[in-house]
Design a protein around this motif. Structure first.
Motif, PDB file in Angstrom:
ATOM      1  N   ILE A 168      47.030  29.513  57.793  1.00 31.79           N
ATOM      2  CA  ILE A 168      46.761  30.933  57.550  1.00 31.79           C
ATOM      3  C   ILE A 168      47.388  31.358  56.230  1.00 31.79           C
ATOM      4  O   ILE A 168      46.774  32.068  55.421  1.00 31.79           O
ATOM      5  CB  ILE A 168      47.289  31.786  58.714  1.00 31.79           C
ATOM      6  CG1 ILE A 168      46.485  31.525  59.988  1.00 31.79           C
ATOM      7  CG2 ILE A 168      47.247  33.279  58.357  1.00 31.79           C
ATOM      8  CD1 ILE A 168      47.070  32.174  61.232  1.00 31.79           C
ATOM      9  N   SER A 169      48.624  30.900  55.987  1.00 33.09           N
ATOM     10  CA  SER A 169      49.326  31.254  54.764  1.00 33.09           C
ATOM     11  C   SER A 169      48.564  30.786  53.539  1.00 33.09           C
ATOM     12  O   SER A 169      48.401  31.527  52.560  1.00 33.09           O
ATOM     13  CB  SER A 169      50.730  30.638  54.770  1.00 33.09           C
ATOM     14  OG  SER A 169      51.414  30.917  53.577  1.00 33.09           O
ATOM     15  N   GLU A 170      48.092  29.545  53.578  1.00 30.30           N
ATOM     16  CA  GLU A 170      47.334  29.025  52.440  1.00 30.30           C
ATOM     17  C   GLU A 170      46.014  29.765  52.269  1.00 30.30           C
ATOM     18  O   GLU A 170      45.572  30.043  51.148  1.00 30.30           O
ATOM     19  CB  GLU A 170      47.079  27.526  52.634  1.00 30.30           C
ATOM     20  CG  GLU A 170      48.334  26.676  52.546  1.00 30.30           C
ATOM     21  CD  GLU A 170      49.095  26.896  51.243  1.00 30.30           C
ATOM     22  OE1 GLU A 170      48.450  26.828  50.165  1.00 30.30           O
ATOM     23  OE2 GLU A 170      50.308  27.160  51.297  1.00 30.30           O
ATOM     24  N   GLY A 171      45.386  30.124  53.389  1.00 26.18           N
ATOM     25  CA  GLY A 171      44.140  30.868  53.313  1.00 26.18           C
ATOM     26  C   GLY A 171      44.336  32.241  52.700  1.00 26.18           C
ATOM     27  O   GLY A 171      43.540  32.693  51.876  1.00 26.18           O
ATOM     28  N   LEU A 172      45.400  32.897  53.090  1.00 24.04           N
ATOM     29  CA  LEU A 172      45.694  34.224  52.539  1.00 24.04           C
ATOM     30  C   LEU A 172      45.995  34.149  51.050  1.00 24.04           C
ATOM     31  O   LEU A 172      45.645  35.054  50.284  1.00 24.04           O
ATOM     32  CB  LEU A 172      46.890  34.840  53.277  1.00 24.04           C
ATOM     33  CG  LEU A 172      46.659  35.258  54.730  1.00 24.04           C
ATOM     34  CD1 LEU A 172      47.980  35.577  55.404  1.00 24.04           C
ATOM     35  CD2 LEU A 172      45.730  36.467  54.800  1.00 24.04           C
ATOM     36  N   LEU A 173      46.626  33.081  50.628  1.00 27.97           N
ATOM     37  CA  LEU A 173      47.014  32.940  49.237  1.00 27.97           C
ATOM     38  C   LEU A 173      45.841  32.527  48.357  1.00 27.97           C
ATOM     39  O   LEU A 173      45.683  33.028  47.240  1.00 27.97           O
ATOM     40  CB  LEU A 173      48.133  31.903  49.129  1.00 27.97           C
ATOM     41  CG  LEU A 173      48.875  31.814  47.792  1.00 27.97           C
ATOM     42  CD1 LEU A 173      49.565  33.127  47.460  1.00 27.97           C
ATOM     43  CD2 LEU A 173      49.894  30.670  47.846  1.00 27.97           C
ATOM     44  N   ASN A 174      45.023  31.636  48.867  1.00 27.45           N
ATOM     45  CA  ASN A 174      43.998  31.022  48.016  1.00 27.45           C
ATOM     46  C   ASN A 174      42.588  31.564  48.224  1.00 27.45           C
ATOM     47  O   ASN A 174      41.755  31.460  47.324  1.00 27.45           O
ATOM     48  CB  ASN A 174      43.987  29.504  48.243  1.00 27.45           C
ATOM     49  CG  ASN A 174      45.313  28.874  47.867  1.00 27.45           C
ATOM     50  OD1 ASN A 174      45.913  29.230  46.848  1.00 27.45           O
ATOM     51  ND2 ASN A 174      45.787  27.943  48.679  1.00 27.45           N
ATOM     52  N   GLU A 175      42.305  32.113  49.391  1.00 32.01           N
ATOM     53  CA  GLU A 175      40.966  32.638  49.668  1.00 32.01           C
ATOM     54  C   GLU A 175      41.047  33.902  50.513  1.00 32.01           C
ATOM     55  O   GLU A 175      40.441  33.997  51.568  1.00 32.01           O
ATOM     56  CB  GLU A 175      40.127  31.572  50.393  1.00 32.01           C
ATOM     57  CG  GLU A 175      40.846  30.937  51.575  1.00 32.01           C
ATOM     58  CD  GLU A 175      40.044  29.820  52.239  1.00 32.01           C
ATOM     59  OE1 GLU A 175      39.043  29.379  51.641  1.00 32.01           O
ATOM     60  OE2 GLU A 175      40.402  29.435  53.353  1.00 32.01           O
ATOM     61  N   PRO A 176      41.817  34.894  50.066  1.00 26.49           N
ATOM     62  CA  PRO A 176      42.031  36.089  50.890  1.00 26.49           C
ATOM     63  C   PRO A 176      40.750  36.843  51.210  1.00 26.49           C
ATOM     64  O   PRO A 176      40.654  37.481  52.246  1.00 26.49           O
ATOM     65  CB  PRO A 176      42.979  36.951  50.036  1.00 26.49           C
ATOM     66  CG  PRO A 176      42.785  36.465  48.629  1.00 26.49           C
ATOM     67  CD  PRO A 176      42.499  35.008  48.760  1.00 26.49           C
ATOM     68  N   GLU A 177      39.765  36.760  50.319  1.00 26.65           N
ATOM     69  CA  GLU A 177      38.528  37.497  50.548  1.00 26.65           C
ATOM     70  C   GLU A 177      37.777  36.987  51.770  1.00 26.65           C
ATOM     71  O   GLU A 177      36.900  37.679  52.309  1.00 26.65           O
ATOM     72  CB  GLU A 177      37.625  37.430  49.311  1.00 26.65           C
ATOM     73  CG  GLU A 177      37.044  36.059  48.992  1.00 26.65           C
ATOM     74  CD  GLU A 177      38.054  35.120  48.343  1.00 26.65           C
ATOM     75  OE1 GLU A 177      37.715  33.933  48.166  1.00 26.65           O
ATOM     76  OE2 GLU A 177      39.179  35.567  48.015  1.00 26.65           O
TER      77      GLU A 177
END
Length: 961
Positions: free
Chosen positions: A617-626
């Motif tokens: 989730i952390s990586e997703g929020l950082l790299n693909e938040p949209e």
């Protein structure tokens, strides 16, 4: 407060259970448990229920400054048609909280006097506000009698004590003008006329008001039927009878110069805004809200306002003084002027935004609260929950530009999760009896949690079924008191007819309703995912913010929704599964990917994941938040701060997840972020070096949002963007963002030279301009405050004035709160502004309190239901360092031992010490976690180093100034 499964624990419960048995047409579902308790000491505040009113005929003569012997007083006479509903009744008990009972009598329907007990004709019990009239003979059960009472009393000074109160304002000719109006909710009608002042006792009210002949037309729930102008220098206005309704909904306005300032006559009755004479033409926006929402509710409920009762007005009164934001008196809603006098050139966006929801909230009460009313204040959540739900969700349908359906989360859902995480919270349906208990139940649980519960339920049963349930509820119980079981029956009927829950195997809607209504708290959903197989193991337990709280074993029925990276479906709000047990297993496609539960944070629970899933989730929020819905990004922020505080997640882990804020500019994400960061920051308040380092990291997180939002509103931007800038820049300026401070100073200087400043950015400009300035800047804003005709801008100017760094100016500001320059409902807010606007102000505020405590008690109205002086003295402690706390504690113990504020002040001091101790113990750990998270970002360390050096220098200058 604690939750238990309770039913109708009011005084008449046994009678009602016998006369109106609660039955269920379900053979498949278990009944809701009901417990009936015996009358305890608190229940002695409740009326005995052996006599009920049917109709009031009330004459009130209102006197202002024209009566030298008794200025601002009133004389009252009333005839009440009553009926004994039990046998052998020889005592009539009702509420009365007036200065003097002058006389009384009881007559039969035939006009024969009923004999009064000559030995003890009347008993007054001030503690319970009871008036007991003792008879020499029994009333005949079921027969009508007329109770006559003559009384006198005095208007309250300002709105804080409610009842009948007098206010004033300055007109365009600089003349003071007076008015008298009412605020009876929840138990203050008894101040205006003796009555059965509990919501159960609905009756018809016929009101007759006399006033000075030079005053303008009076207003009430219904129109005027007859005007008598043959009185000496006085006029009596006789109003049409009201619908059958509770006493707290009666209202009137008698004024020097109030008038209709906006109206729409295309409706029947006309929709009117009533206000002071010098606001004519300034209520068009409020009128638009009222007109369009009146039509919406009539269409949605298939129960138009015009059909509720032929005598009702549809008036909305803009009052310079008002104890709350608004009050739903039937036919004539009362509002604080702050929310009805709106102008896009002068009104801050957050006020306009909230005003739309407020008008809708009060109009929703016409059906949910007025047409049907909670049986007793234990069921306040029925009235307030529906009004709060519609205030945001319905208003979005009519005014989509405000995006209120999304703001519901920060206004209600997240507020509920925060408040309801303590060990002492109460259920939505909670037994209350004393006035203090009743007042306390008008809060987060009854408004926020109840609204969130309704939205969660709507997602399950669908909007069409919810609409049908609302219509059943209203059509089955018009003009009657209702309870949680009546509402359940309407829901259950609609759900069964539509079959909207049939897809959930073994799901018990009765159990769902019972748990959420009658149990405290909410769950945390623990998610552990085997990404190799796709198996998702779920478990739940009640969430407590305290790590030391004992488990309760309470299980909640949870609506489950979730999205994955490969299968996102955040717009799908109907649950895919109803989790009714402690554990469950669901399956997704195999493969390592982020998974997020609780679409758009619509359901009342928090979520915690296994470490691997949190990392994804952390990586997703950082790299693909949209790819993750912004409301779910906001949910992550809200949950992470709660998980860190409850020690379910380390701060190192939490701030690693929150790194994505550095690239975030969305309002809904930053709102809980600012809240969580402020909570931490307040605990570092007296550690200047740690605080400077903390602030530097926070400013680094905010830099992208500030650059994107800029310092000026853009043409055509949405209200939500305006609100984002307002919150971001106020926070940034307050913690020393250099560009924000310099820009605000320049704008303030330009304003002093005559430039217009957009109201959407005035809050931080006012605060920074005064904080960074001196007497000239202070007196400029003070003069502007005195000249303004907009209560909302005046409040922002008070916020700005409270930010001054000069002890002398701050003392002058605080002295203003003891005068009419600050409205009584704004005095506590203004006191708090002096603490919030500048960290070094607390000692000056303490000296002001010590030197002026007697005047504070009078001006702030210490015995008003909200206990504003208690709040002021408790709040003060949070801003004092240890030396200040020792000084404060000594003063409280030596001089305040026998006051109403003694215990709350000492409690505030204890809490402040605990917060400061927590900060000292955890500062290094928090900063280490934040720095480690920022170090993992490109350029993070360099930004922090530069910001820290600047803020450390500022901290030293402030500390030794």
């Amino acid at each position: 407060m604690s939750y238990s499964i309770i039913a109708l624990s009011f005084l008449l419960s046994a009678v009602l259970a016998a006369d109106y048995p609660i039955t269920w047409d379900s053979e498949l579902e278990e009944e809701l448990p009901q417990e009936f308790s015996s009358r305890n000491s608190d229940q002695n505040y409740r009326l005995p229920g052996d006599v009920i009113p049917h109709e009031y005929d009330i004459y009130i003569d209102l006197y202002f400054d024209e009566r030298g012997d008794r200025p601002f007083s009133y004389d009252g006479r009333e005839n009440i048609i009553i009926q004994a509903v039990k046998e052998n009744v020889k005592q009539i008990t009702l509420h009365a909280n007036v200065d003097r009972i002058n006389g009384y009598s009881v007559m039969t329907e035939a006009g024969t006097p009923v004999k009064i007990d000559v030995d003890q004709p009347m008993i007054i019990e001030p503690q319970f506000h009871f008036l007991r009239i003792n008879l020499a003979e029994n009333l005949v059960q079921g027969q009508n009698y007329t109770l006559f009472i003559d009384y006198t009393s005095t208007m309250n000074e300002g709105p804080m004590k409610r009842g009948i109160w007098k206010g004033s304002y300055i007109d365009d000719d600089n003349q003071e003008r007076f008015y008298a109006t009412t605020h009876f909710q929840p138990y203050n009608a008894r101040q205006a006329f003796p009555c059965w002042d509990e919501p159960l006792y609905k009756a018809v009210f016929k009101l007759h008001l006399s006033r000075p002949s030079n005053f303008t037309t009076s207003y009430s729930n219904t129109p005027i039927s007859i005007i008598e102008d043959n009185l000496s220098d006085r006029i009596r206005e006789n109003f049409f009878p009201t619908p059958k309704m509770s006493s707290y909904l009666v209202t009137f306005l008698v004024s020097d110069t109030f008038k209709v300032i906006a109206e729409d006559t295309s409706f029947s009755p006309p929709v009117r805004i009533i206000g002071r004479s010098n606001t004519l033409g300034l209520a068009d926006k409020a009128l638009e809200f009222a007109v369009k929402m009146t039509k919406y509710f009539g269409d949605f409920l298939e129960y138009p306002y015009s059909t509720l009762h032929p005598n009702l007005n549809n008036d909305h009164v803009s009052s310079p003084d008002w104890a709350s934001a608004g009050t739903e008196n039937w036919g004539m809603v009362g509002y604080r002027e702050l929310y009805l006098i709106l102008n896009s050139s002068e009104t801050i966006m957050s006020v306009e935004h909230y005003a739309a929801t407020l008008v809708s909230h009060e109009l929703a009460h016409k059906w949910f609260g007025n047409l049907i009313t909670c049986f007793w204040w234990s069921n306040t959540w029925i009235n307030e929950g529906f009004a709060s739900y519609f205030g945001y969700i319905a208003t979005h349908e009519v005014f989509p530009e405000y995006e209120l359906h999304e703001h519901f989360n920060s206004r209600y859902l997240q507020a509920s999760l925060s408040f309801d995480s303590g060990t002492g919270t109460v259920p939505m349906n909670h037994d209350v009896n004393t006035p203090a208990q009743v007042t306390g139940h008008f809060g987060t649980i009854s408004y926020s949690k109840a609204a969130a519960f309704l939205r969660m339920t709507v997602d399950m049963i669908t909007q069409p079924t919810f609409r049908k349930a609302c219509q059943y509820f209203l059509r089955d119980y018009p003009f009657e008191p209702t309870d949680q079981y009546d509402l359940y029956k309407a829901f259950d009927r609609a759900v069964r007819e539509d079959g909207t829950l049939n897809e959930y195997l073994n799901f018990n809607f009765t159990h769902y309703y019972d748990v959420w209504v009658n149990q405290p708290g909410y769950p945390i959903l623990n998610v552990s995912i085997d990404h190799a197989t796709g198996e998702m193991s779920l478990s739940q337990e009640r969430f407590f913010i305290s790590a030391s709280a004992s488990p309760t074993g309470q299980i909640y029925p949870i609506p489950i929704t979730y999205s994955t990276k490969t299968n996102p479906g955040f717009s799908n709000l109907k649950p895919v599964y109803m989790m009714s047990g402690e554990k469950a297993v669901l399956n997704k496609a195999a493969g390592e990917e982020w998974v997020i539960f609780n679409h758009q944070q619509h359901a009342l629970y928090r979520v915690n994941y296994d470490d691997t899933t949190w990392d994804l989730i952390s990586e997703g929020l950082l790299n693909e938040p949209e790819n993750i819905h912004h409301l779910n990004r906001a949910q992550v922020v809200d949950d992470v701060f709660a998980l860190m505080r409850s020690q379910r997640m380390t701060y190192e882990k939490g701030f690693h997840i929150l790194r994505f804020l550095r690239n975030e500019k969305n309002y809904h994400v930053w709102n809980p972020a600012i809240s969580g960061l402020t909570w931490l920051r307040n605990r570092l308040r007296f550690l200047p070096e740690s605080l400077a380092e903390f602030d530097s990291i926070v400013l680094g997180l905010m830099e992208y949002a500030i650059e994107e939002l800029k310092f000026e509103p853009a043409s055509g931007e949405t209200p939500t963007v305006s609100l984002t800038r307002q919150e971001i820049l106020q926070f940034a300026c307050n913690i020393g963002h250099q560009k924000c401070v310099e820009d605000s100073k320049q704008k303030y200087s330009a304003m002093m030279d005559g430039a217009w400043i957009d109201p959407r950015i005035r809050r931080h400009v006012y605060m920074t301009g005064v904080r960074e300035g001196g007497r000239q800047e202070f007196e400029f804003l003070l003069h502007r405050h005195e000249q303004s005709n907009y209560a909302n801008d005046q409040l922002e100017m008070l916020r700005g004035l409270g930010a001054t760094r000069d002890p002398q100016l701050l003392t002058e500001y605080l002295q203003l709160t003891l005068t009419k320059s600050v409205r009584s409902h704004d005095k506590l807010n203004s006191f708090n502004f002096a603490l919030q606007g500048n960290p070094e102000n607390a000692n000056t505020v303490l000296e002001f309190v010590k030197n002026n405590i007697a005047d504070i008690r009078v001006a702030y109205v210490e015995d008003a239901p909200p206990t504003p002086v208690n709040s002021a003295l408790s709040n003060l402690a949070a801003y004092l360092d240890e030396a200040g706390l020792e000084d404060y504690e000594k003063w409280v113990q030596n001089t305040q031992a026998n006051t109403l504020q003694y215990n709350s002040a000492l409690s505030g001091i204890r809490s402040a010490r605990q917060n400061n101790a927590w900060g000292e113990a955890n500062a290094d750990m928090i900063l280490s976690a934040m720095k480690e998270a920022q170090d993992s970002m490109p350029g993070g360390s360099a930004t922090v180093a530069v910001s820290t050096a600047l803020l450390l220098a500022t901290a030293v200058l402030v500390r030794f100034a």
